[in-house]
Scaffold this motif. Structure first.
Motif, PDB file in Angstrom:
ATOM      1  N   GLY A   1     -39.899 -52.758 -39.128  1.00  0.00           N
ATOM      2  CA  GLY A   1     -39.209 -52.250 -37.949  1.00  0.00           C
ATOM      3  C   GLY A   1     -39.565 -50.803 -37.677  1.00  0.00           C
ATOM      4  O   GLY A   1     -40.307 -50.171 -38.423  1.00  0.00           O
ATOM      5  N   SER A   2     -39.036 -50.269 -36.580  1.00  0.00           N
ATOM      6  CA  SER A   2     -39.308 -48.879 -36.222  1.00  0.00           C
ATOM      7  C   SER A   2     -38.004 -48.213 -35.817  1.00  0.00           C
ATOM      8  O   SER A   2     -37.799 -47.846 -34.669  1.00  0.00           O
ATOM      9  CB  SER A   2     -40.323 -48.819 -35.071  1.00  0.00           C
ATOM     10  OG  SER A   2     -40.677 -47.497 -34.776  1.00  0.00           O
ATOM     11  N   TYR A   3     -37.112 -48.047 -36.814  1.00  0.00           N
ATOM     12  CA  TYR A   3     -35.786 -47.506 -36.530  1.00  0.00           C
ATOM     13  C   TYR A   3     -35.859 -46.066 -36.025  1.00  0.00           C
ATOM     14  O   TYR A   3     -35.054 -45.655 -35.201  1.00  0.00           O
ATOM     15  CB  TYR A   3     -34.927 -47.582 -37.791  1.00  0.00           C
ATOM     16  CG  TYR A   3     -34.708 -48.996 -38.269  1.00  0.00           C
ATOM     17  CD1 TYR A   3     -33.674 -49.770 -37.751  1.00  0.00           C
ATOM     18  CD2 TYR A   3     -35.553 -49.566 -39.219  1.00  0.00           C
ATOM     19  CE1 TYR A   3     -33.467 -51.071 -38.175  1.00  0.00           C
ATOM     20  CE2 TYR A   3     -35.356 -50.880 -39.648  1.00  0.00           C
ATOM     21  CZ  TYR A   3     -34.321 -51.619 -39.119  1.00  0.00           C
ATOM     22  OH  TYR A   3     -34.136 -52.915 -39.533  1.00  0.00           O
TER      23      TYR A   3
ATOM     24  N   MET B   1     -36.472 -46.087 -32.359  1.00  0.00           N
ATOM     25  CA  MET B   1     -35.255 -46.441 -31.628  1.00  0.00           C
ATOM     26  C   MET B   1     -34.358 -45.222 -31.459  1.00  0.00           C
ATOM     27  O   MET B   1     -33.794 -44.976 -30.392  1.00  0.00           O
ATOM     28  CB  MET B   1     -34.513 -47.553 -32.370  1.00  0.00           C
ATOM     29  CG  MET B   1     -33.238 -48.015 -31.671  1.00  0.00           C
ATOM     30  SD  MET B   1     -32.269 -49.147 -32.666  1.00  0.00           S
ATOM     31  CE  MET B   1     -31.599 -48.018 -33.889  1.00  0.00           C
TER      32      MET B   1
ATOM     33  N   THR C   1     -36.483 -52.833 -33.380  1.00  0.00           N
ATOM     34  CA  THR C   1     -36.222 -53.133 -34.789  1.00  0.00           C
ATOM     35  C   THR C   1     -36.836 -54.482 -35.164  1.00  0.00           C
ATOM     36  O   THR C   1     -37.918 -54.545 -35.738  1.00  0.00           O
ATOM     37  CB  THR C   1     -34.714 -53.118 -35.057  1.00  0.00           C
ATOM     38  OG1 THR C   1     -34.039 -53.970 -34.110  1.00  0.00           O
ATOM     39  CG2 THR C   1     -34.154 -51.716 -34.914  1.00  0.00           C
TER      40      THR C   1
END
Length: 293
Positions: free
Chosen positions: A147-149, A152, A137
């Motif tokens: 971010g790269s939620y 995740m 994130t």
């Protein structure tokens, strides 16, 4: 003398295993790093995390306190790192995330296991999970501007942590044949991660080494001091104390280089940071371990 031998017994297997991977590649042998990394992070590490949490005898309150201390630690390191980079005029997109997040997986897990046994490993997976969530994130956001939620949420390691926490909370256990299978798969994780670390270091081409040297020393010192201070503030038990300090003080992870390469930061400078910080940790981590034990 006894303390020195104890420290050597802890750190020698870690660096020898990484050295095997390094030597393997330098000798010209093939090592499919993409496949092995996917195998470790998709299968072996999640199994290791789940079984470690499910079978732990650590009080939930102690794990929660360690989680809060680790989040506070990364927050403090983030602030200090930003100040140092601004004062020195270095590019934050390139250096900020690597300064914050260490190699809590490839290096942190085996160190915790060899230093503190199974209880250390159980606590170390908590730090690994916190680091992973923040890396996917905030970490990606610092490098890429976002971010790269979704990444995740697709990460097996995150779900293994959540599922393991639920099993621990409810006191559940999988059937013995399932547990034995998961533990057997999880036992692959640490050797694979250590050898892959050595392979990755061997394949990197570092630049801006002089910058990487002082920044690596600063990262190690800042992270160790912050970890030590927070361990005292949160009144952690001896094992949690040692795990928090060691995990926060681990060198830059190879994934920092991959993120820089993917999102257009100065990946070669990050490669230098990865290599130099790892070399410095060969001396720094045993000294730190000697102070903890």
């Amino acid at each position: 003398m006894n303390l020195a031998l104890t420290v050597l017994e802890i750190v020698a297997p870690v660096f020898f295993m990484a050295g095997i991977g390094f030597t393997w590649v330098k000798a010209g042998f093939d090592y499919p790093i993409q496949f092995i990394t996917r195998l470790a992070m998709t299968l072996a590490v999640p199994c290791l995390i789940f079984t470690a949490l499910m079978k732990t005898n650590v009080d939930l309150g102690a794990l929660w306190k360690l989680t809060l201390a680790s989040v506070a630690g990364y927050g403090a390191i983030m602030i200090v790192g930003w100040v140092l980079l601004k004062i020195s005029g270095l590019n934050t997109r390139t250096y900020w995330a690597p300064f914050i997040f260490g190699n809590t997986g490839n290096l942190g897990l085996p160190l915790a296991l060899f230093a503190f046994g199974q209880p250390g490993l159980e606590r170390a997976v908590v730090l690994l999970a916190v680091s992973a969530v923040l890396s996917f994130t905030i970490g990606i956001g610092l490098v890429a501007g976002r971010g790269s939620y979704d990444k995740m949420l697709r990460e097996p390691m995150i779900w293994a942590t959540l599922l393991g926490a639920v099993f621990l909370w409810q006191g559940w256990e999988t059937p013995p044949f399932v547990t034995n299978t998961l533990e057997l798969i999880g036992q692959m994780a640490i050797p694979l991660m250590l050898m892959t670390l050595g392979v990755a270091i061997a394949r990197l081409s570092p630049t801006h080494v002089s910058t990487a040297i002082w920044l690596s020393v600063a990262k190690f010192g800042v992270c160790a001091v912050i970890g030590w201070g927070l361990a005292v503030i949160f009144d952690l038990d001896a094992t949690s104390f040692g795990v928090l300090v060691l995990q926060l003080a681990t060198p830059v992870a190879v994934t920092a280089y991959l993120l820089a390469e993917k999102y257009g930061a100065d990946s070669q400078s990050v490669a230098g940071f990865v290599v130099v910080s790892t070399v410095i940790s060969v001396a720094g981590l045993p000294l730190l371990l000697g102070l903890i034990l």
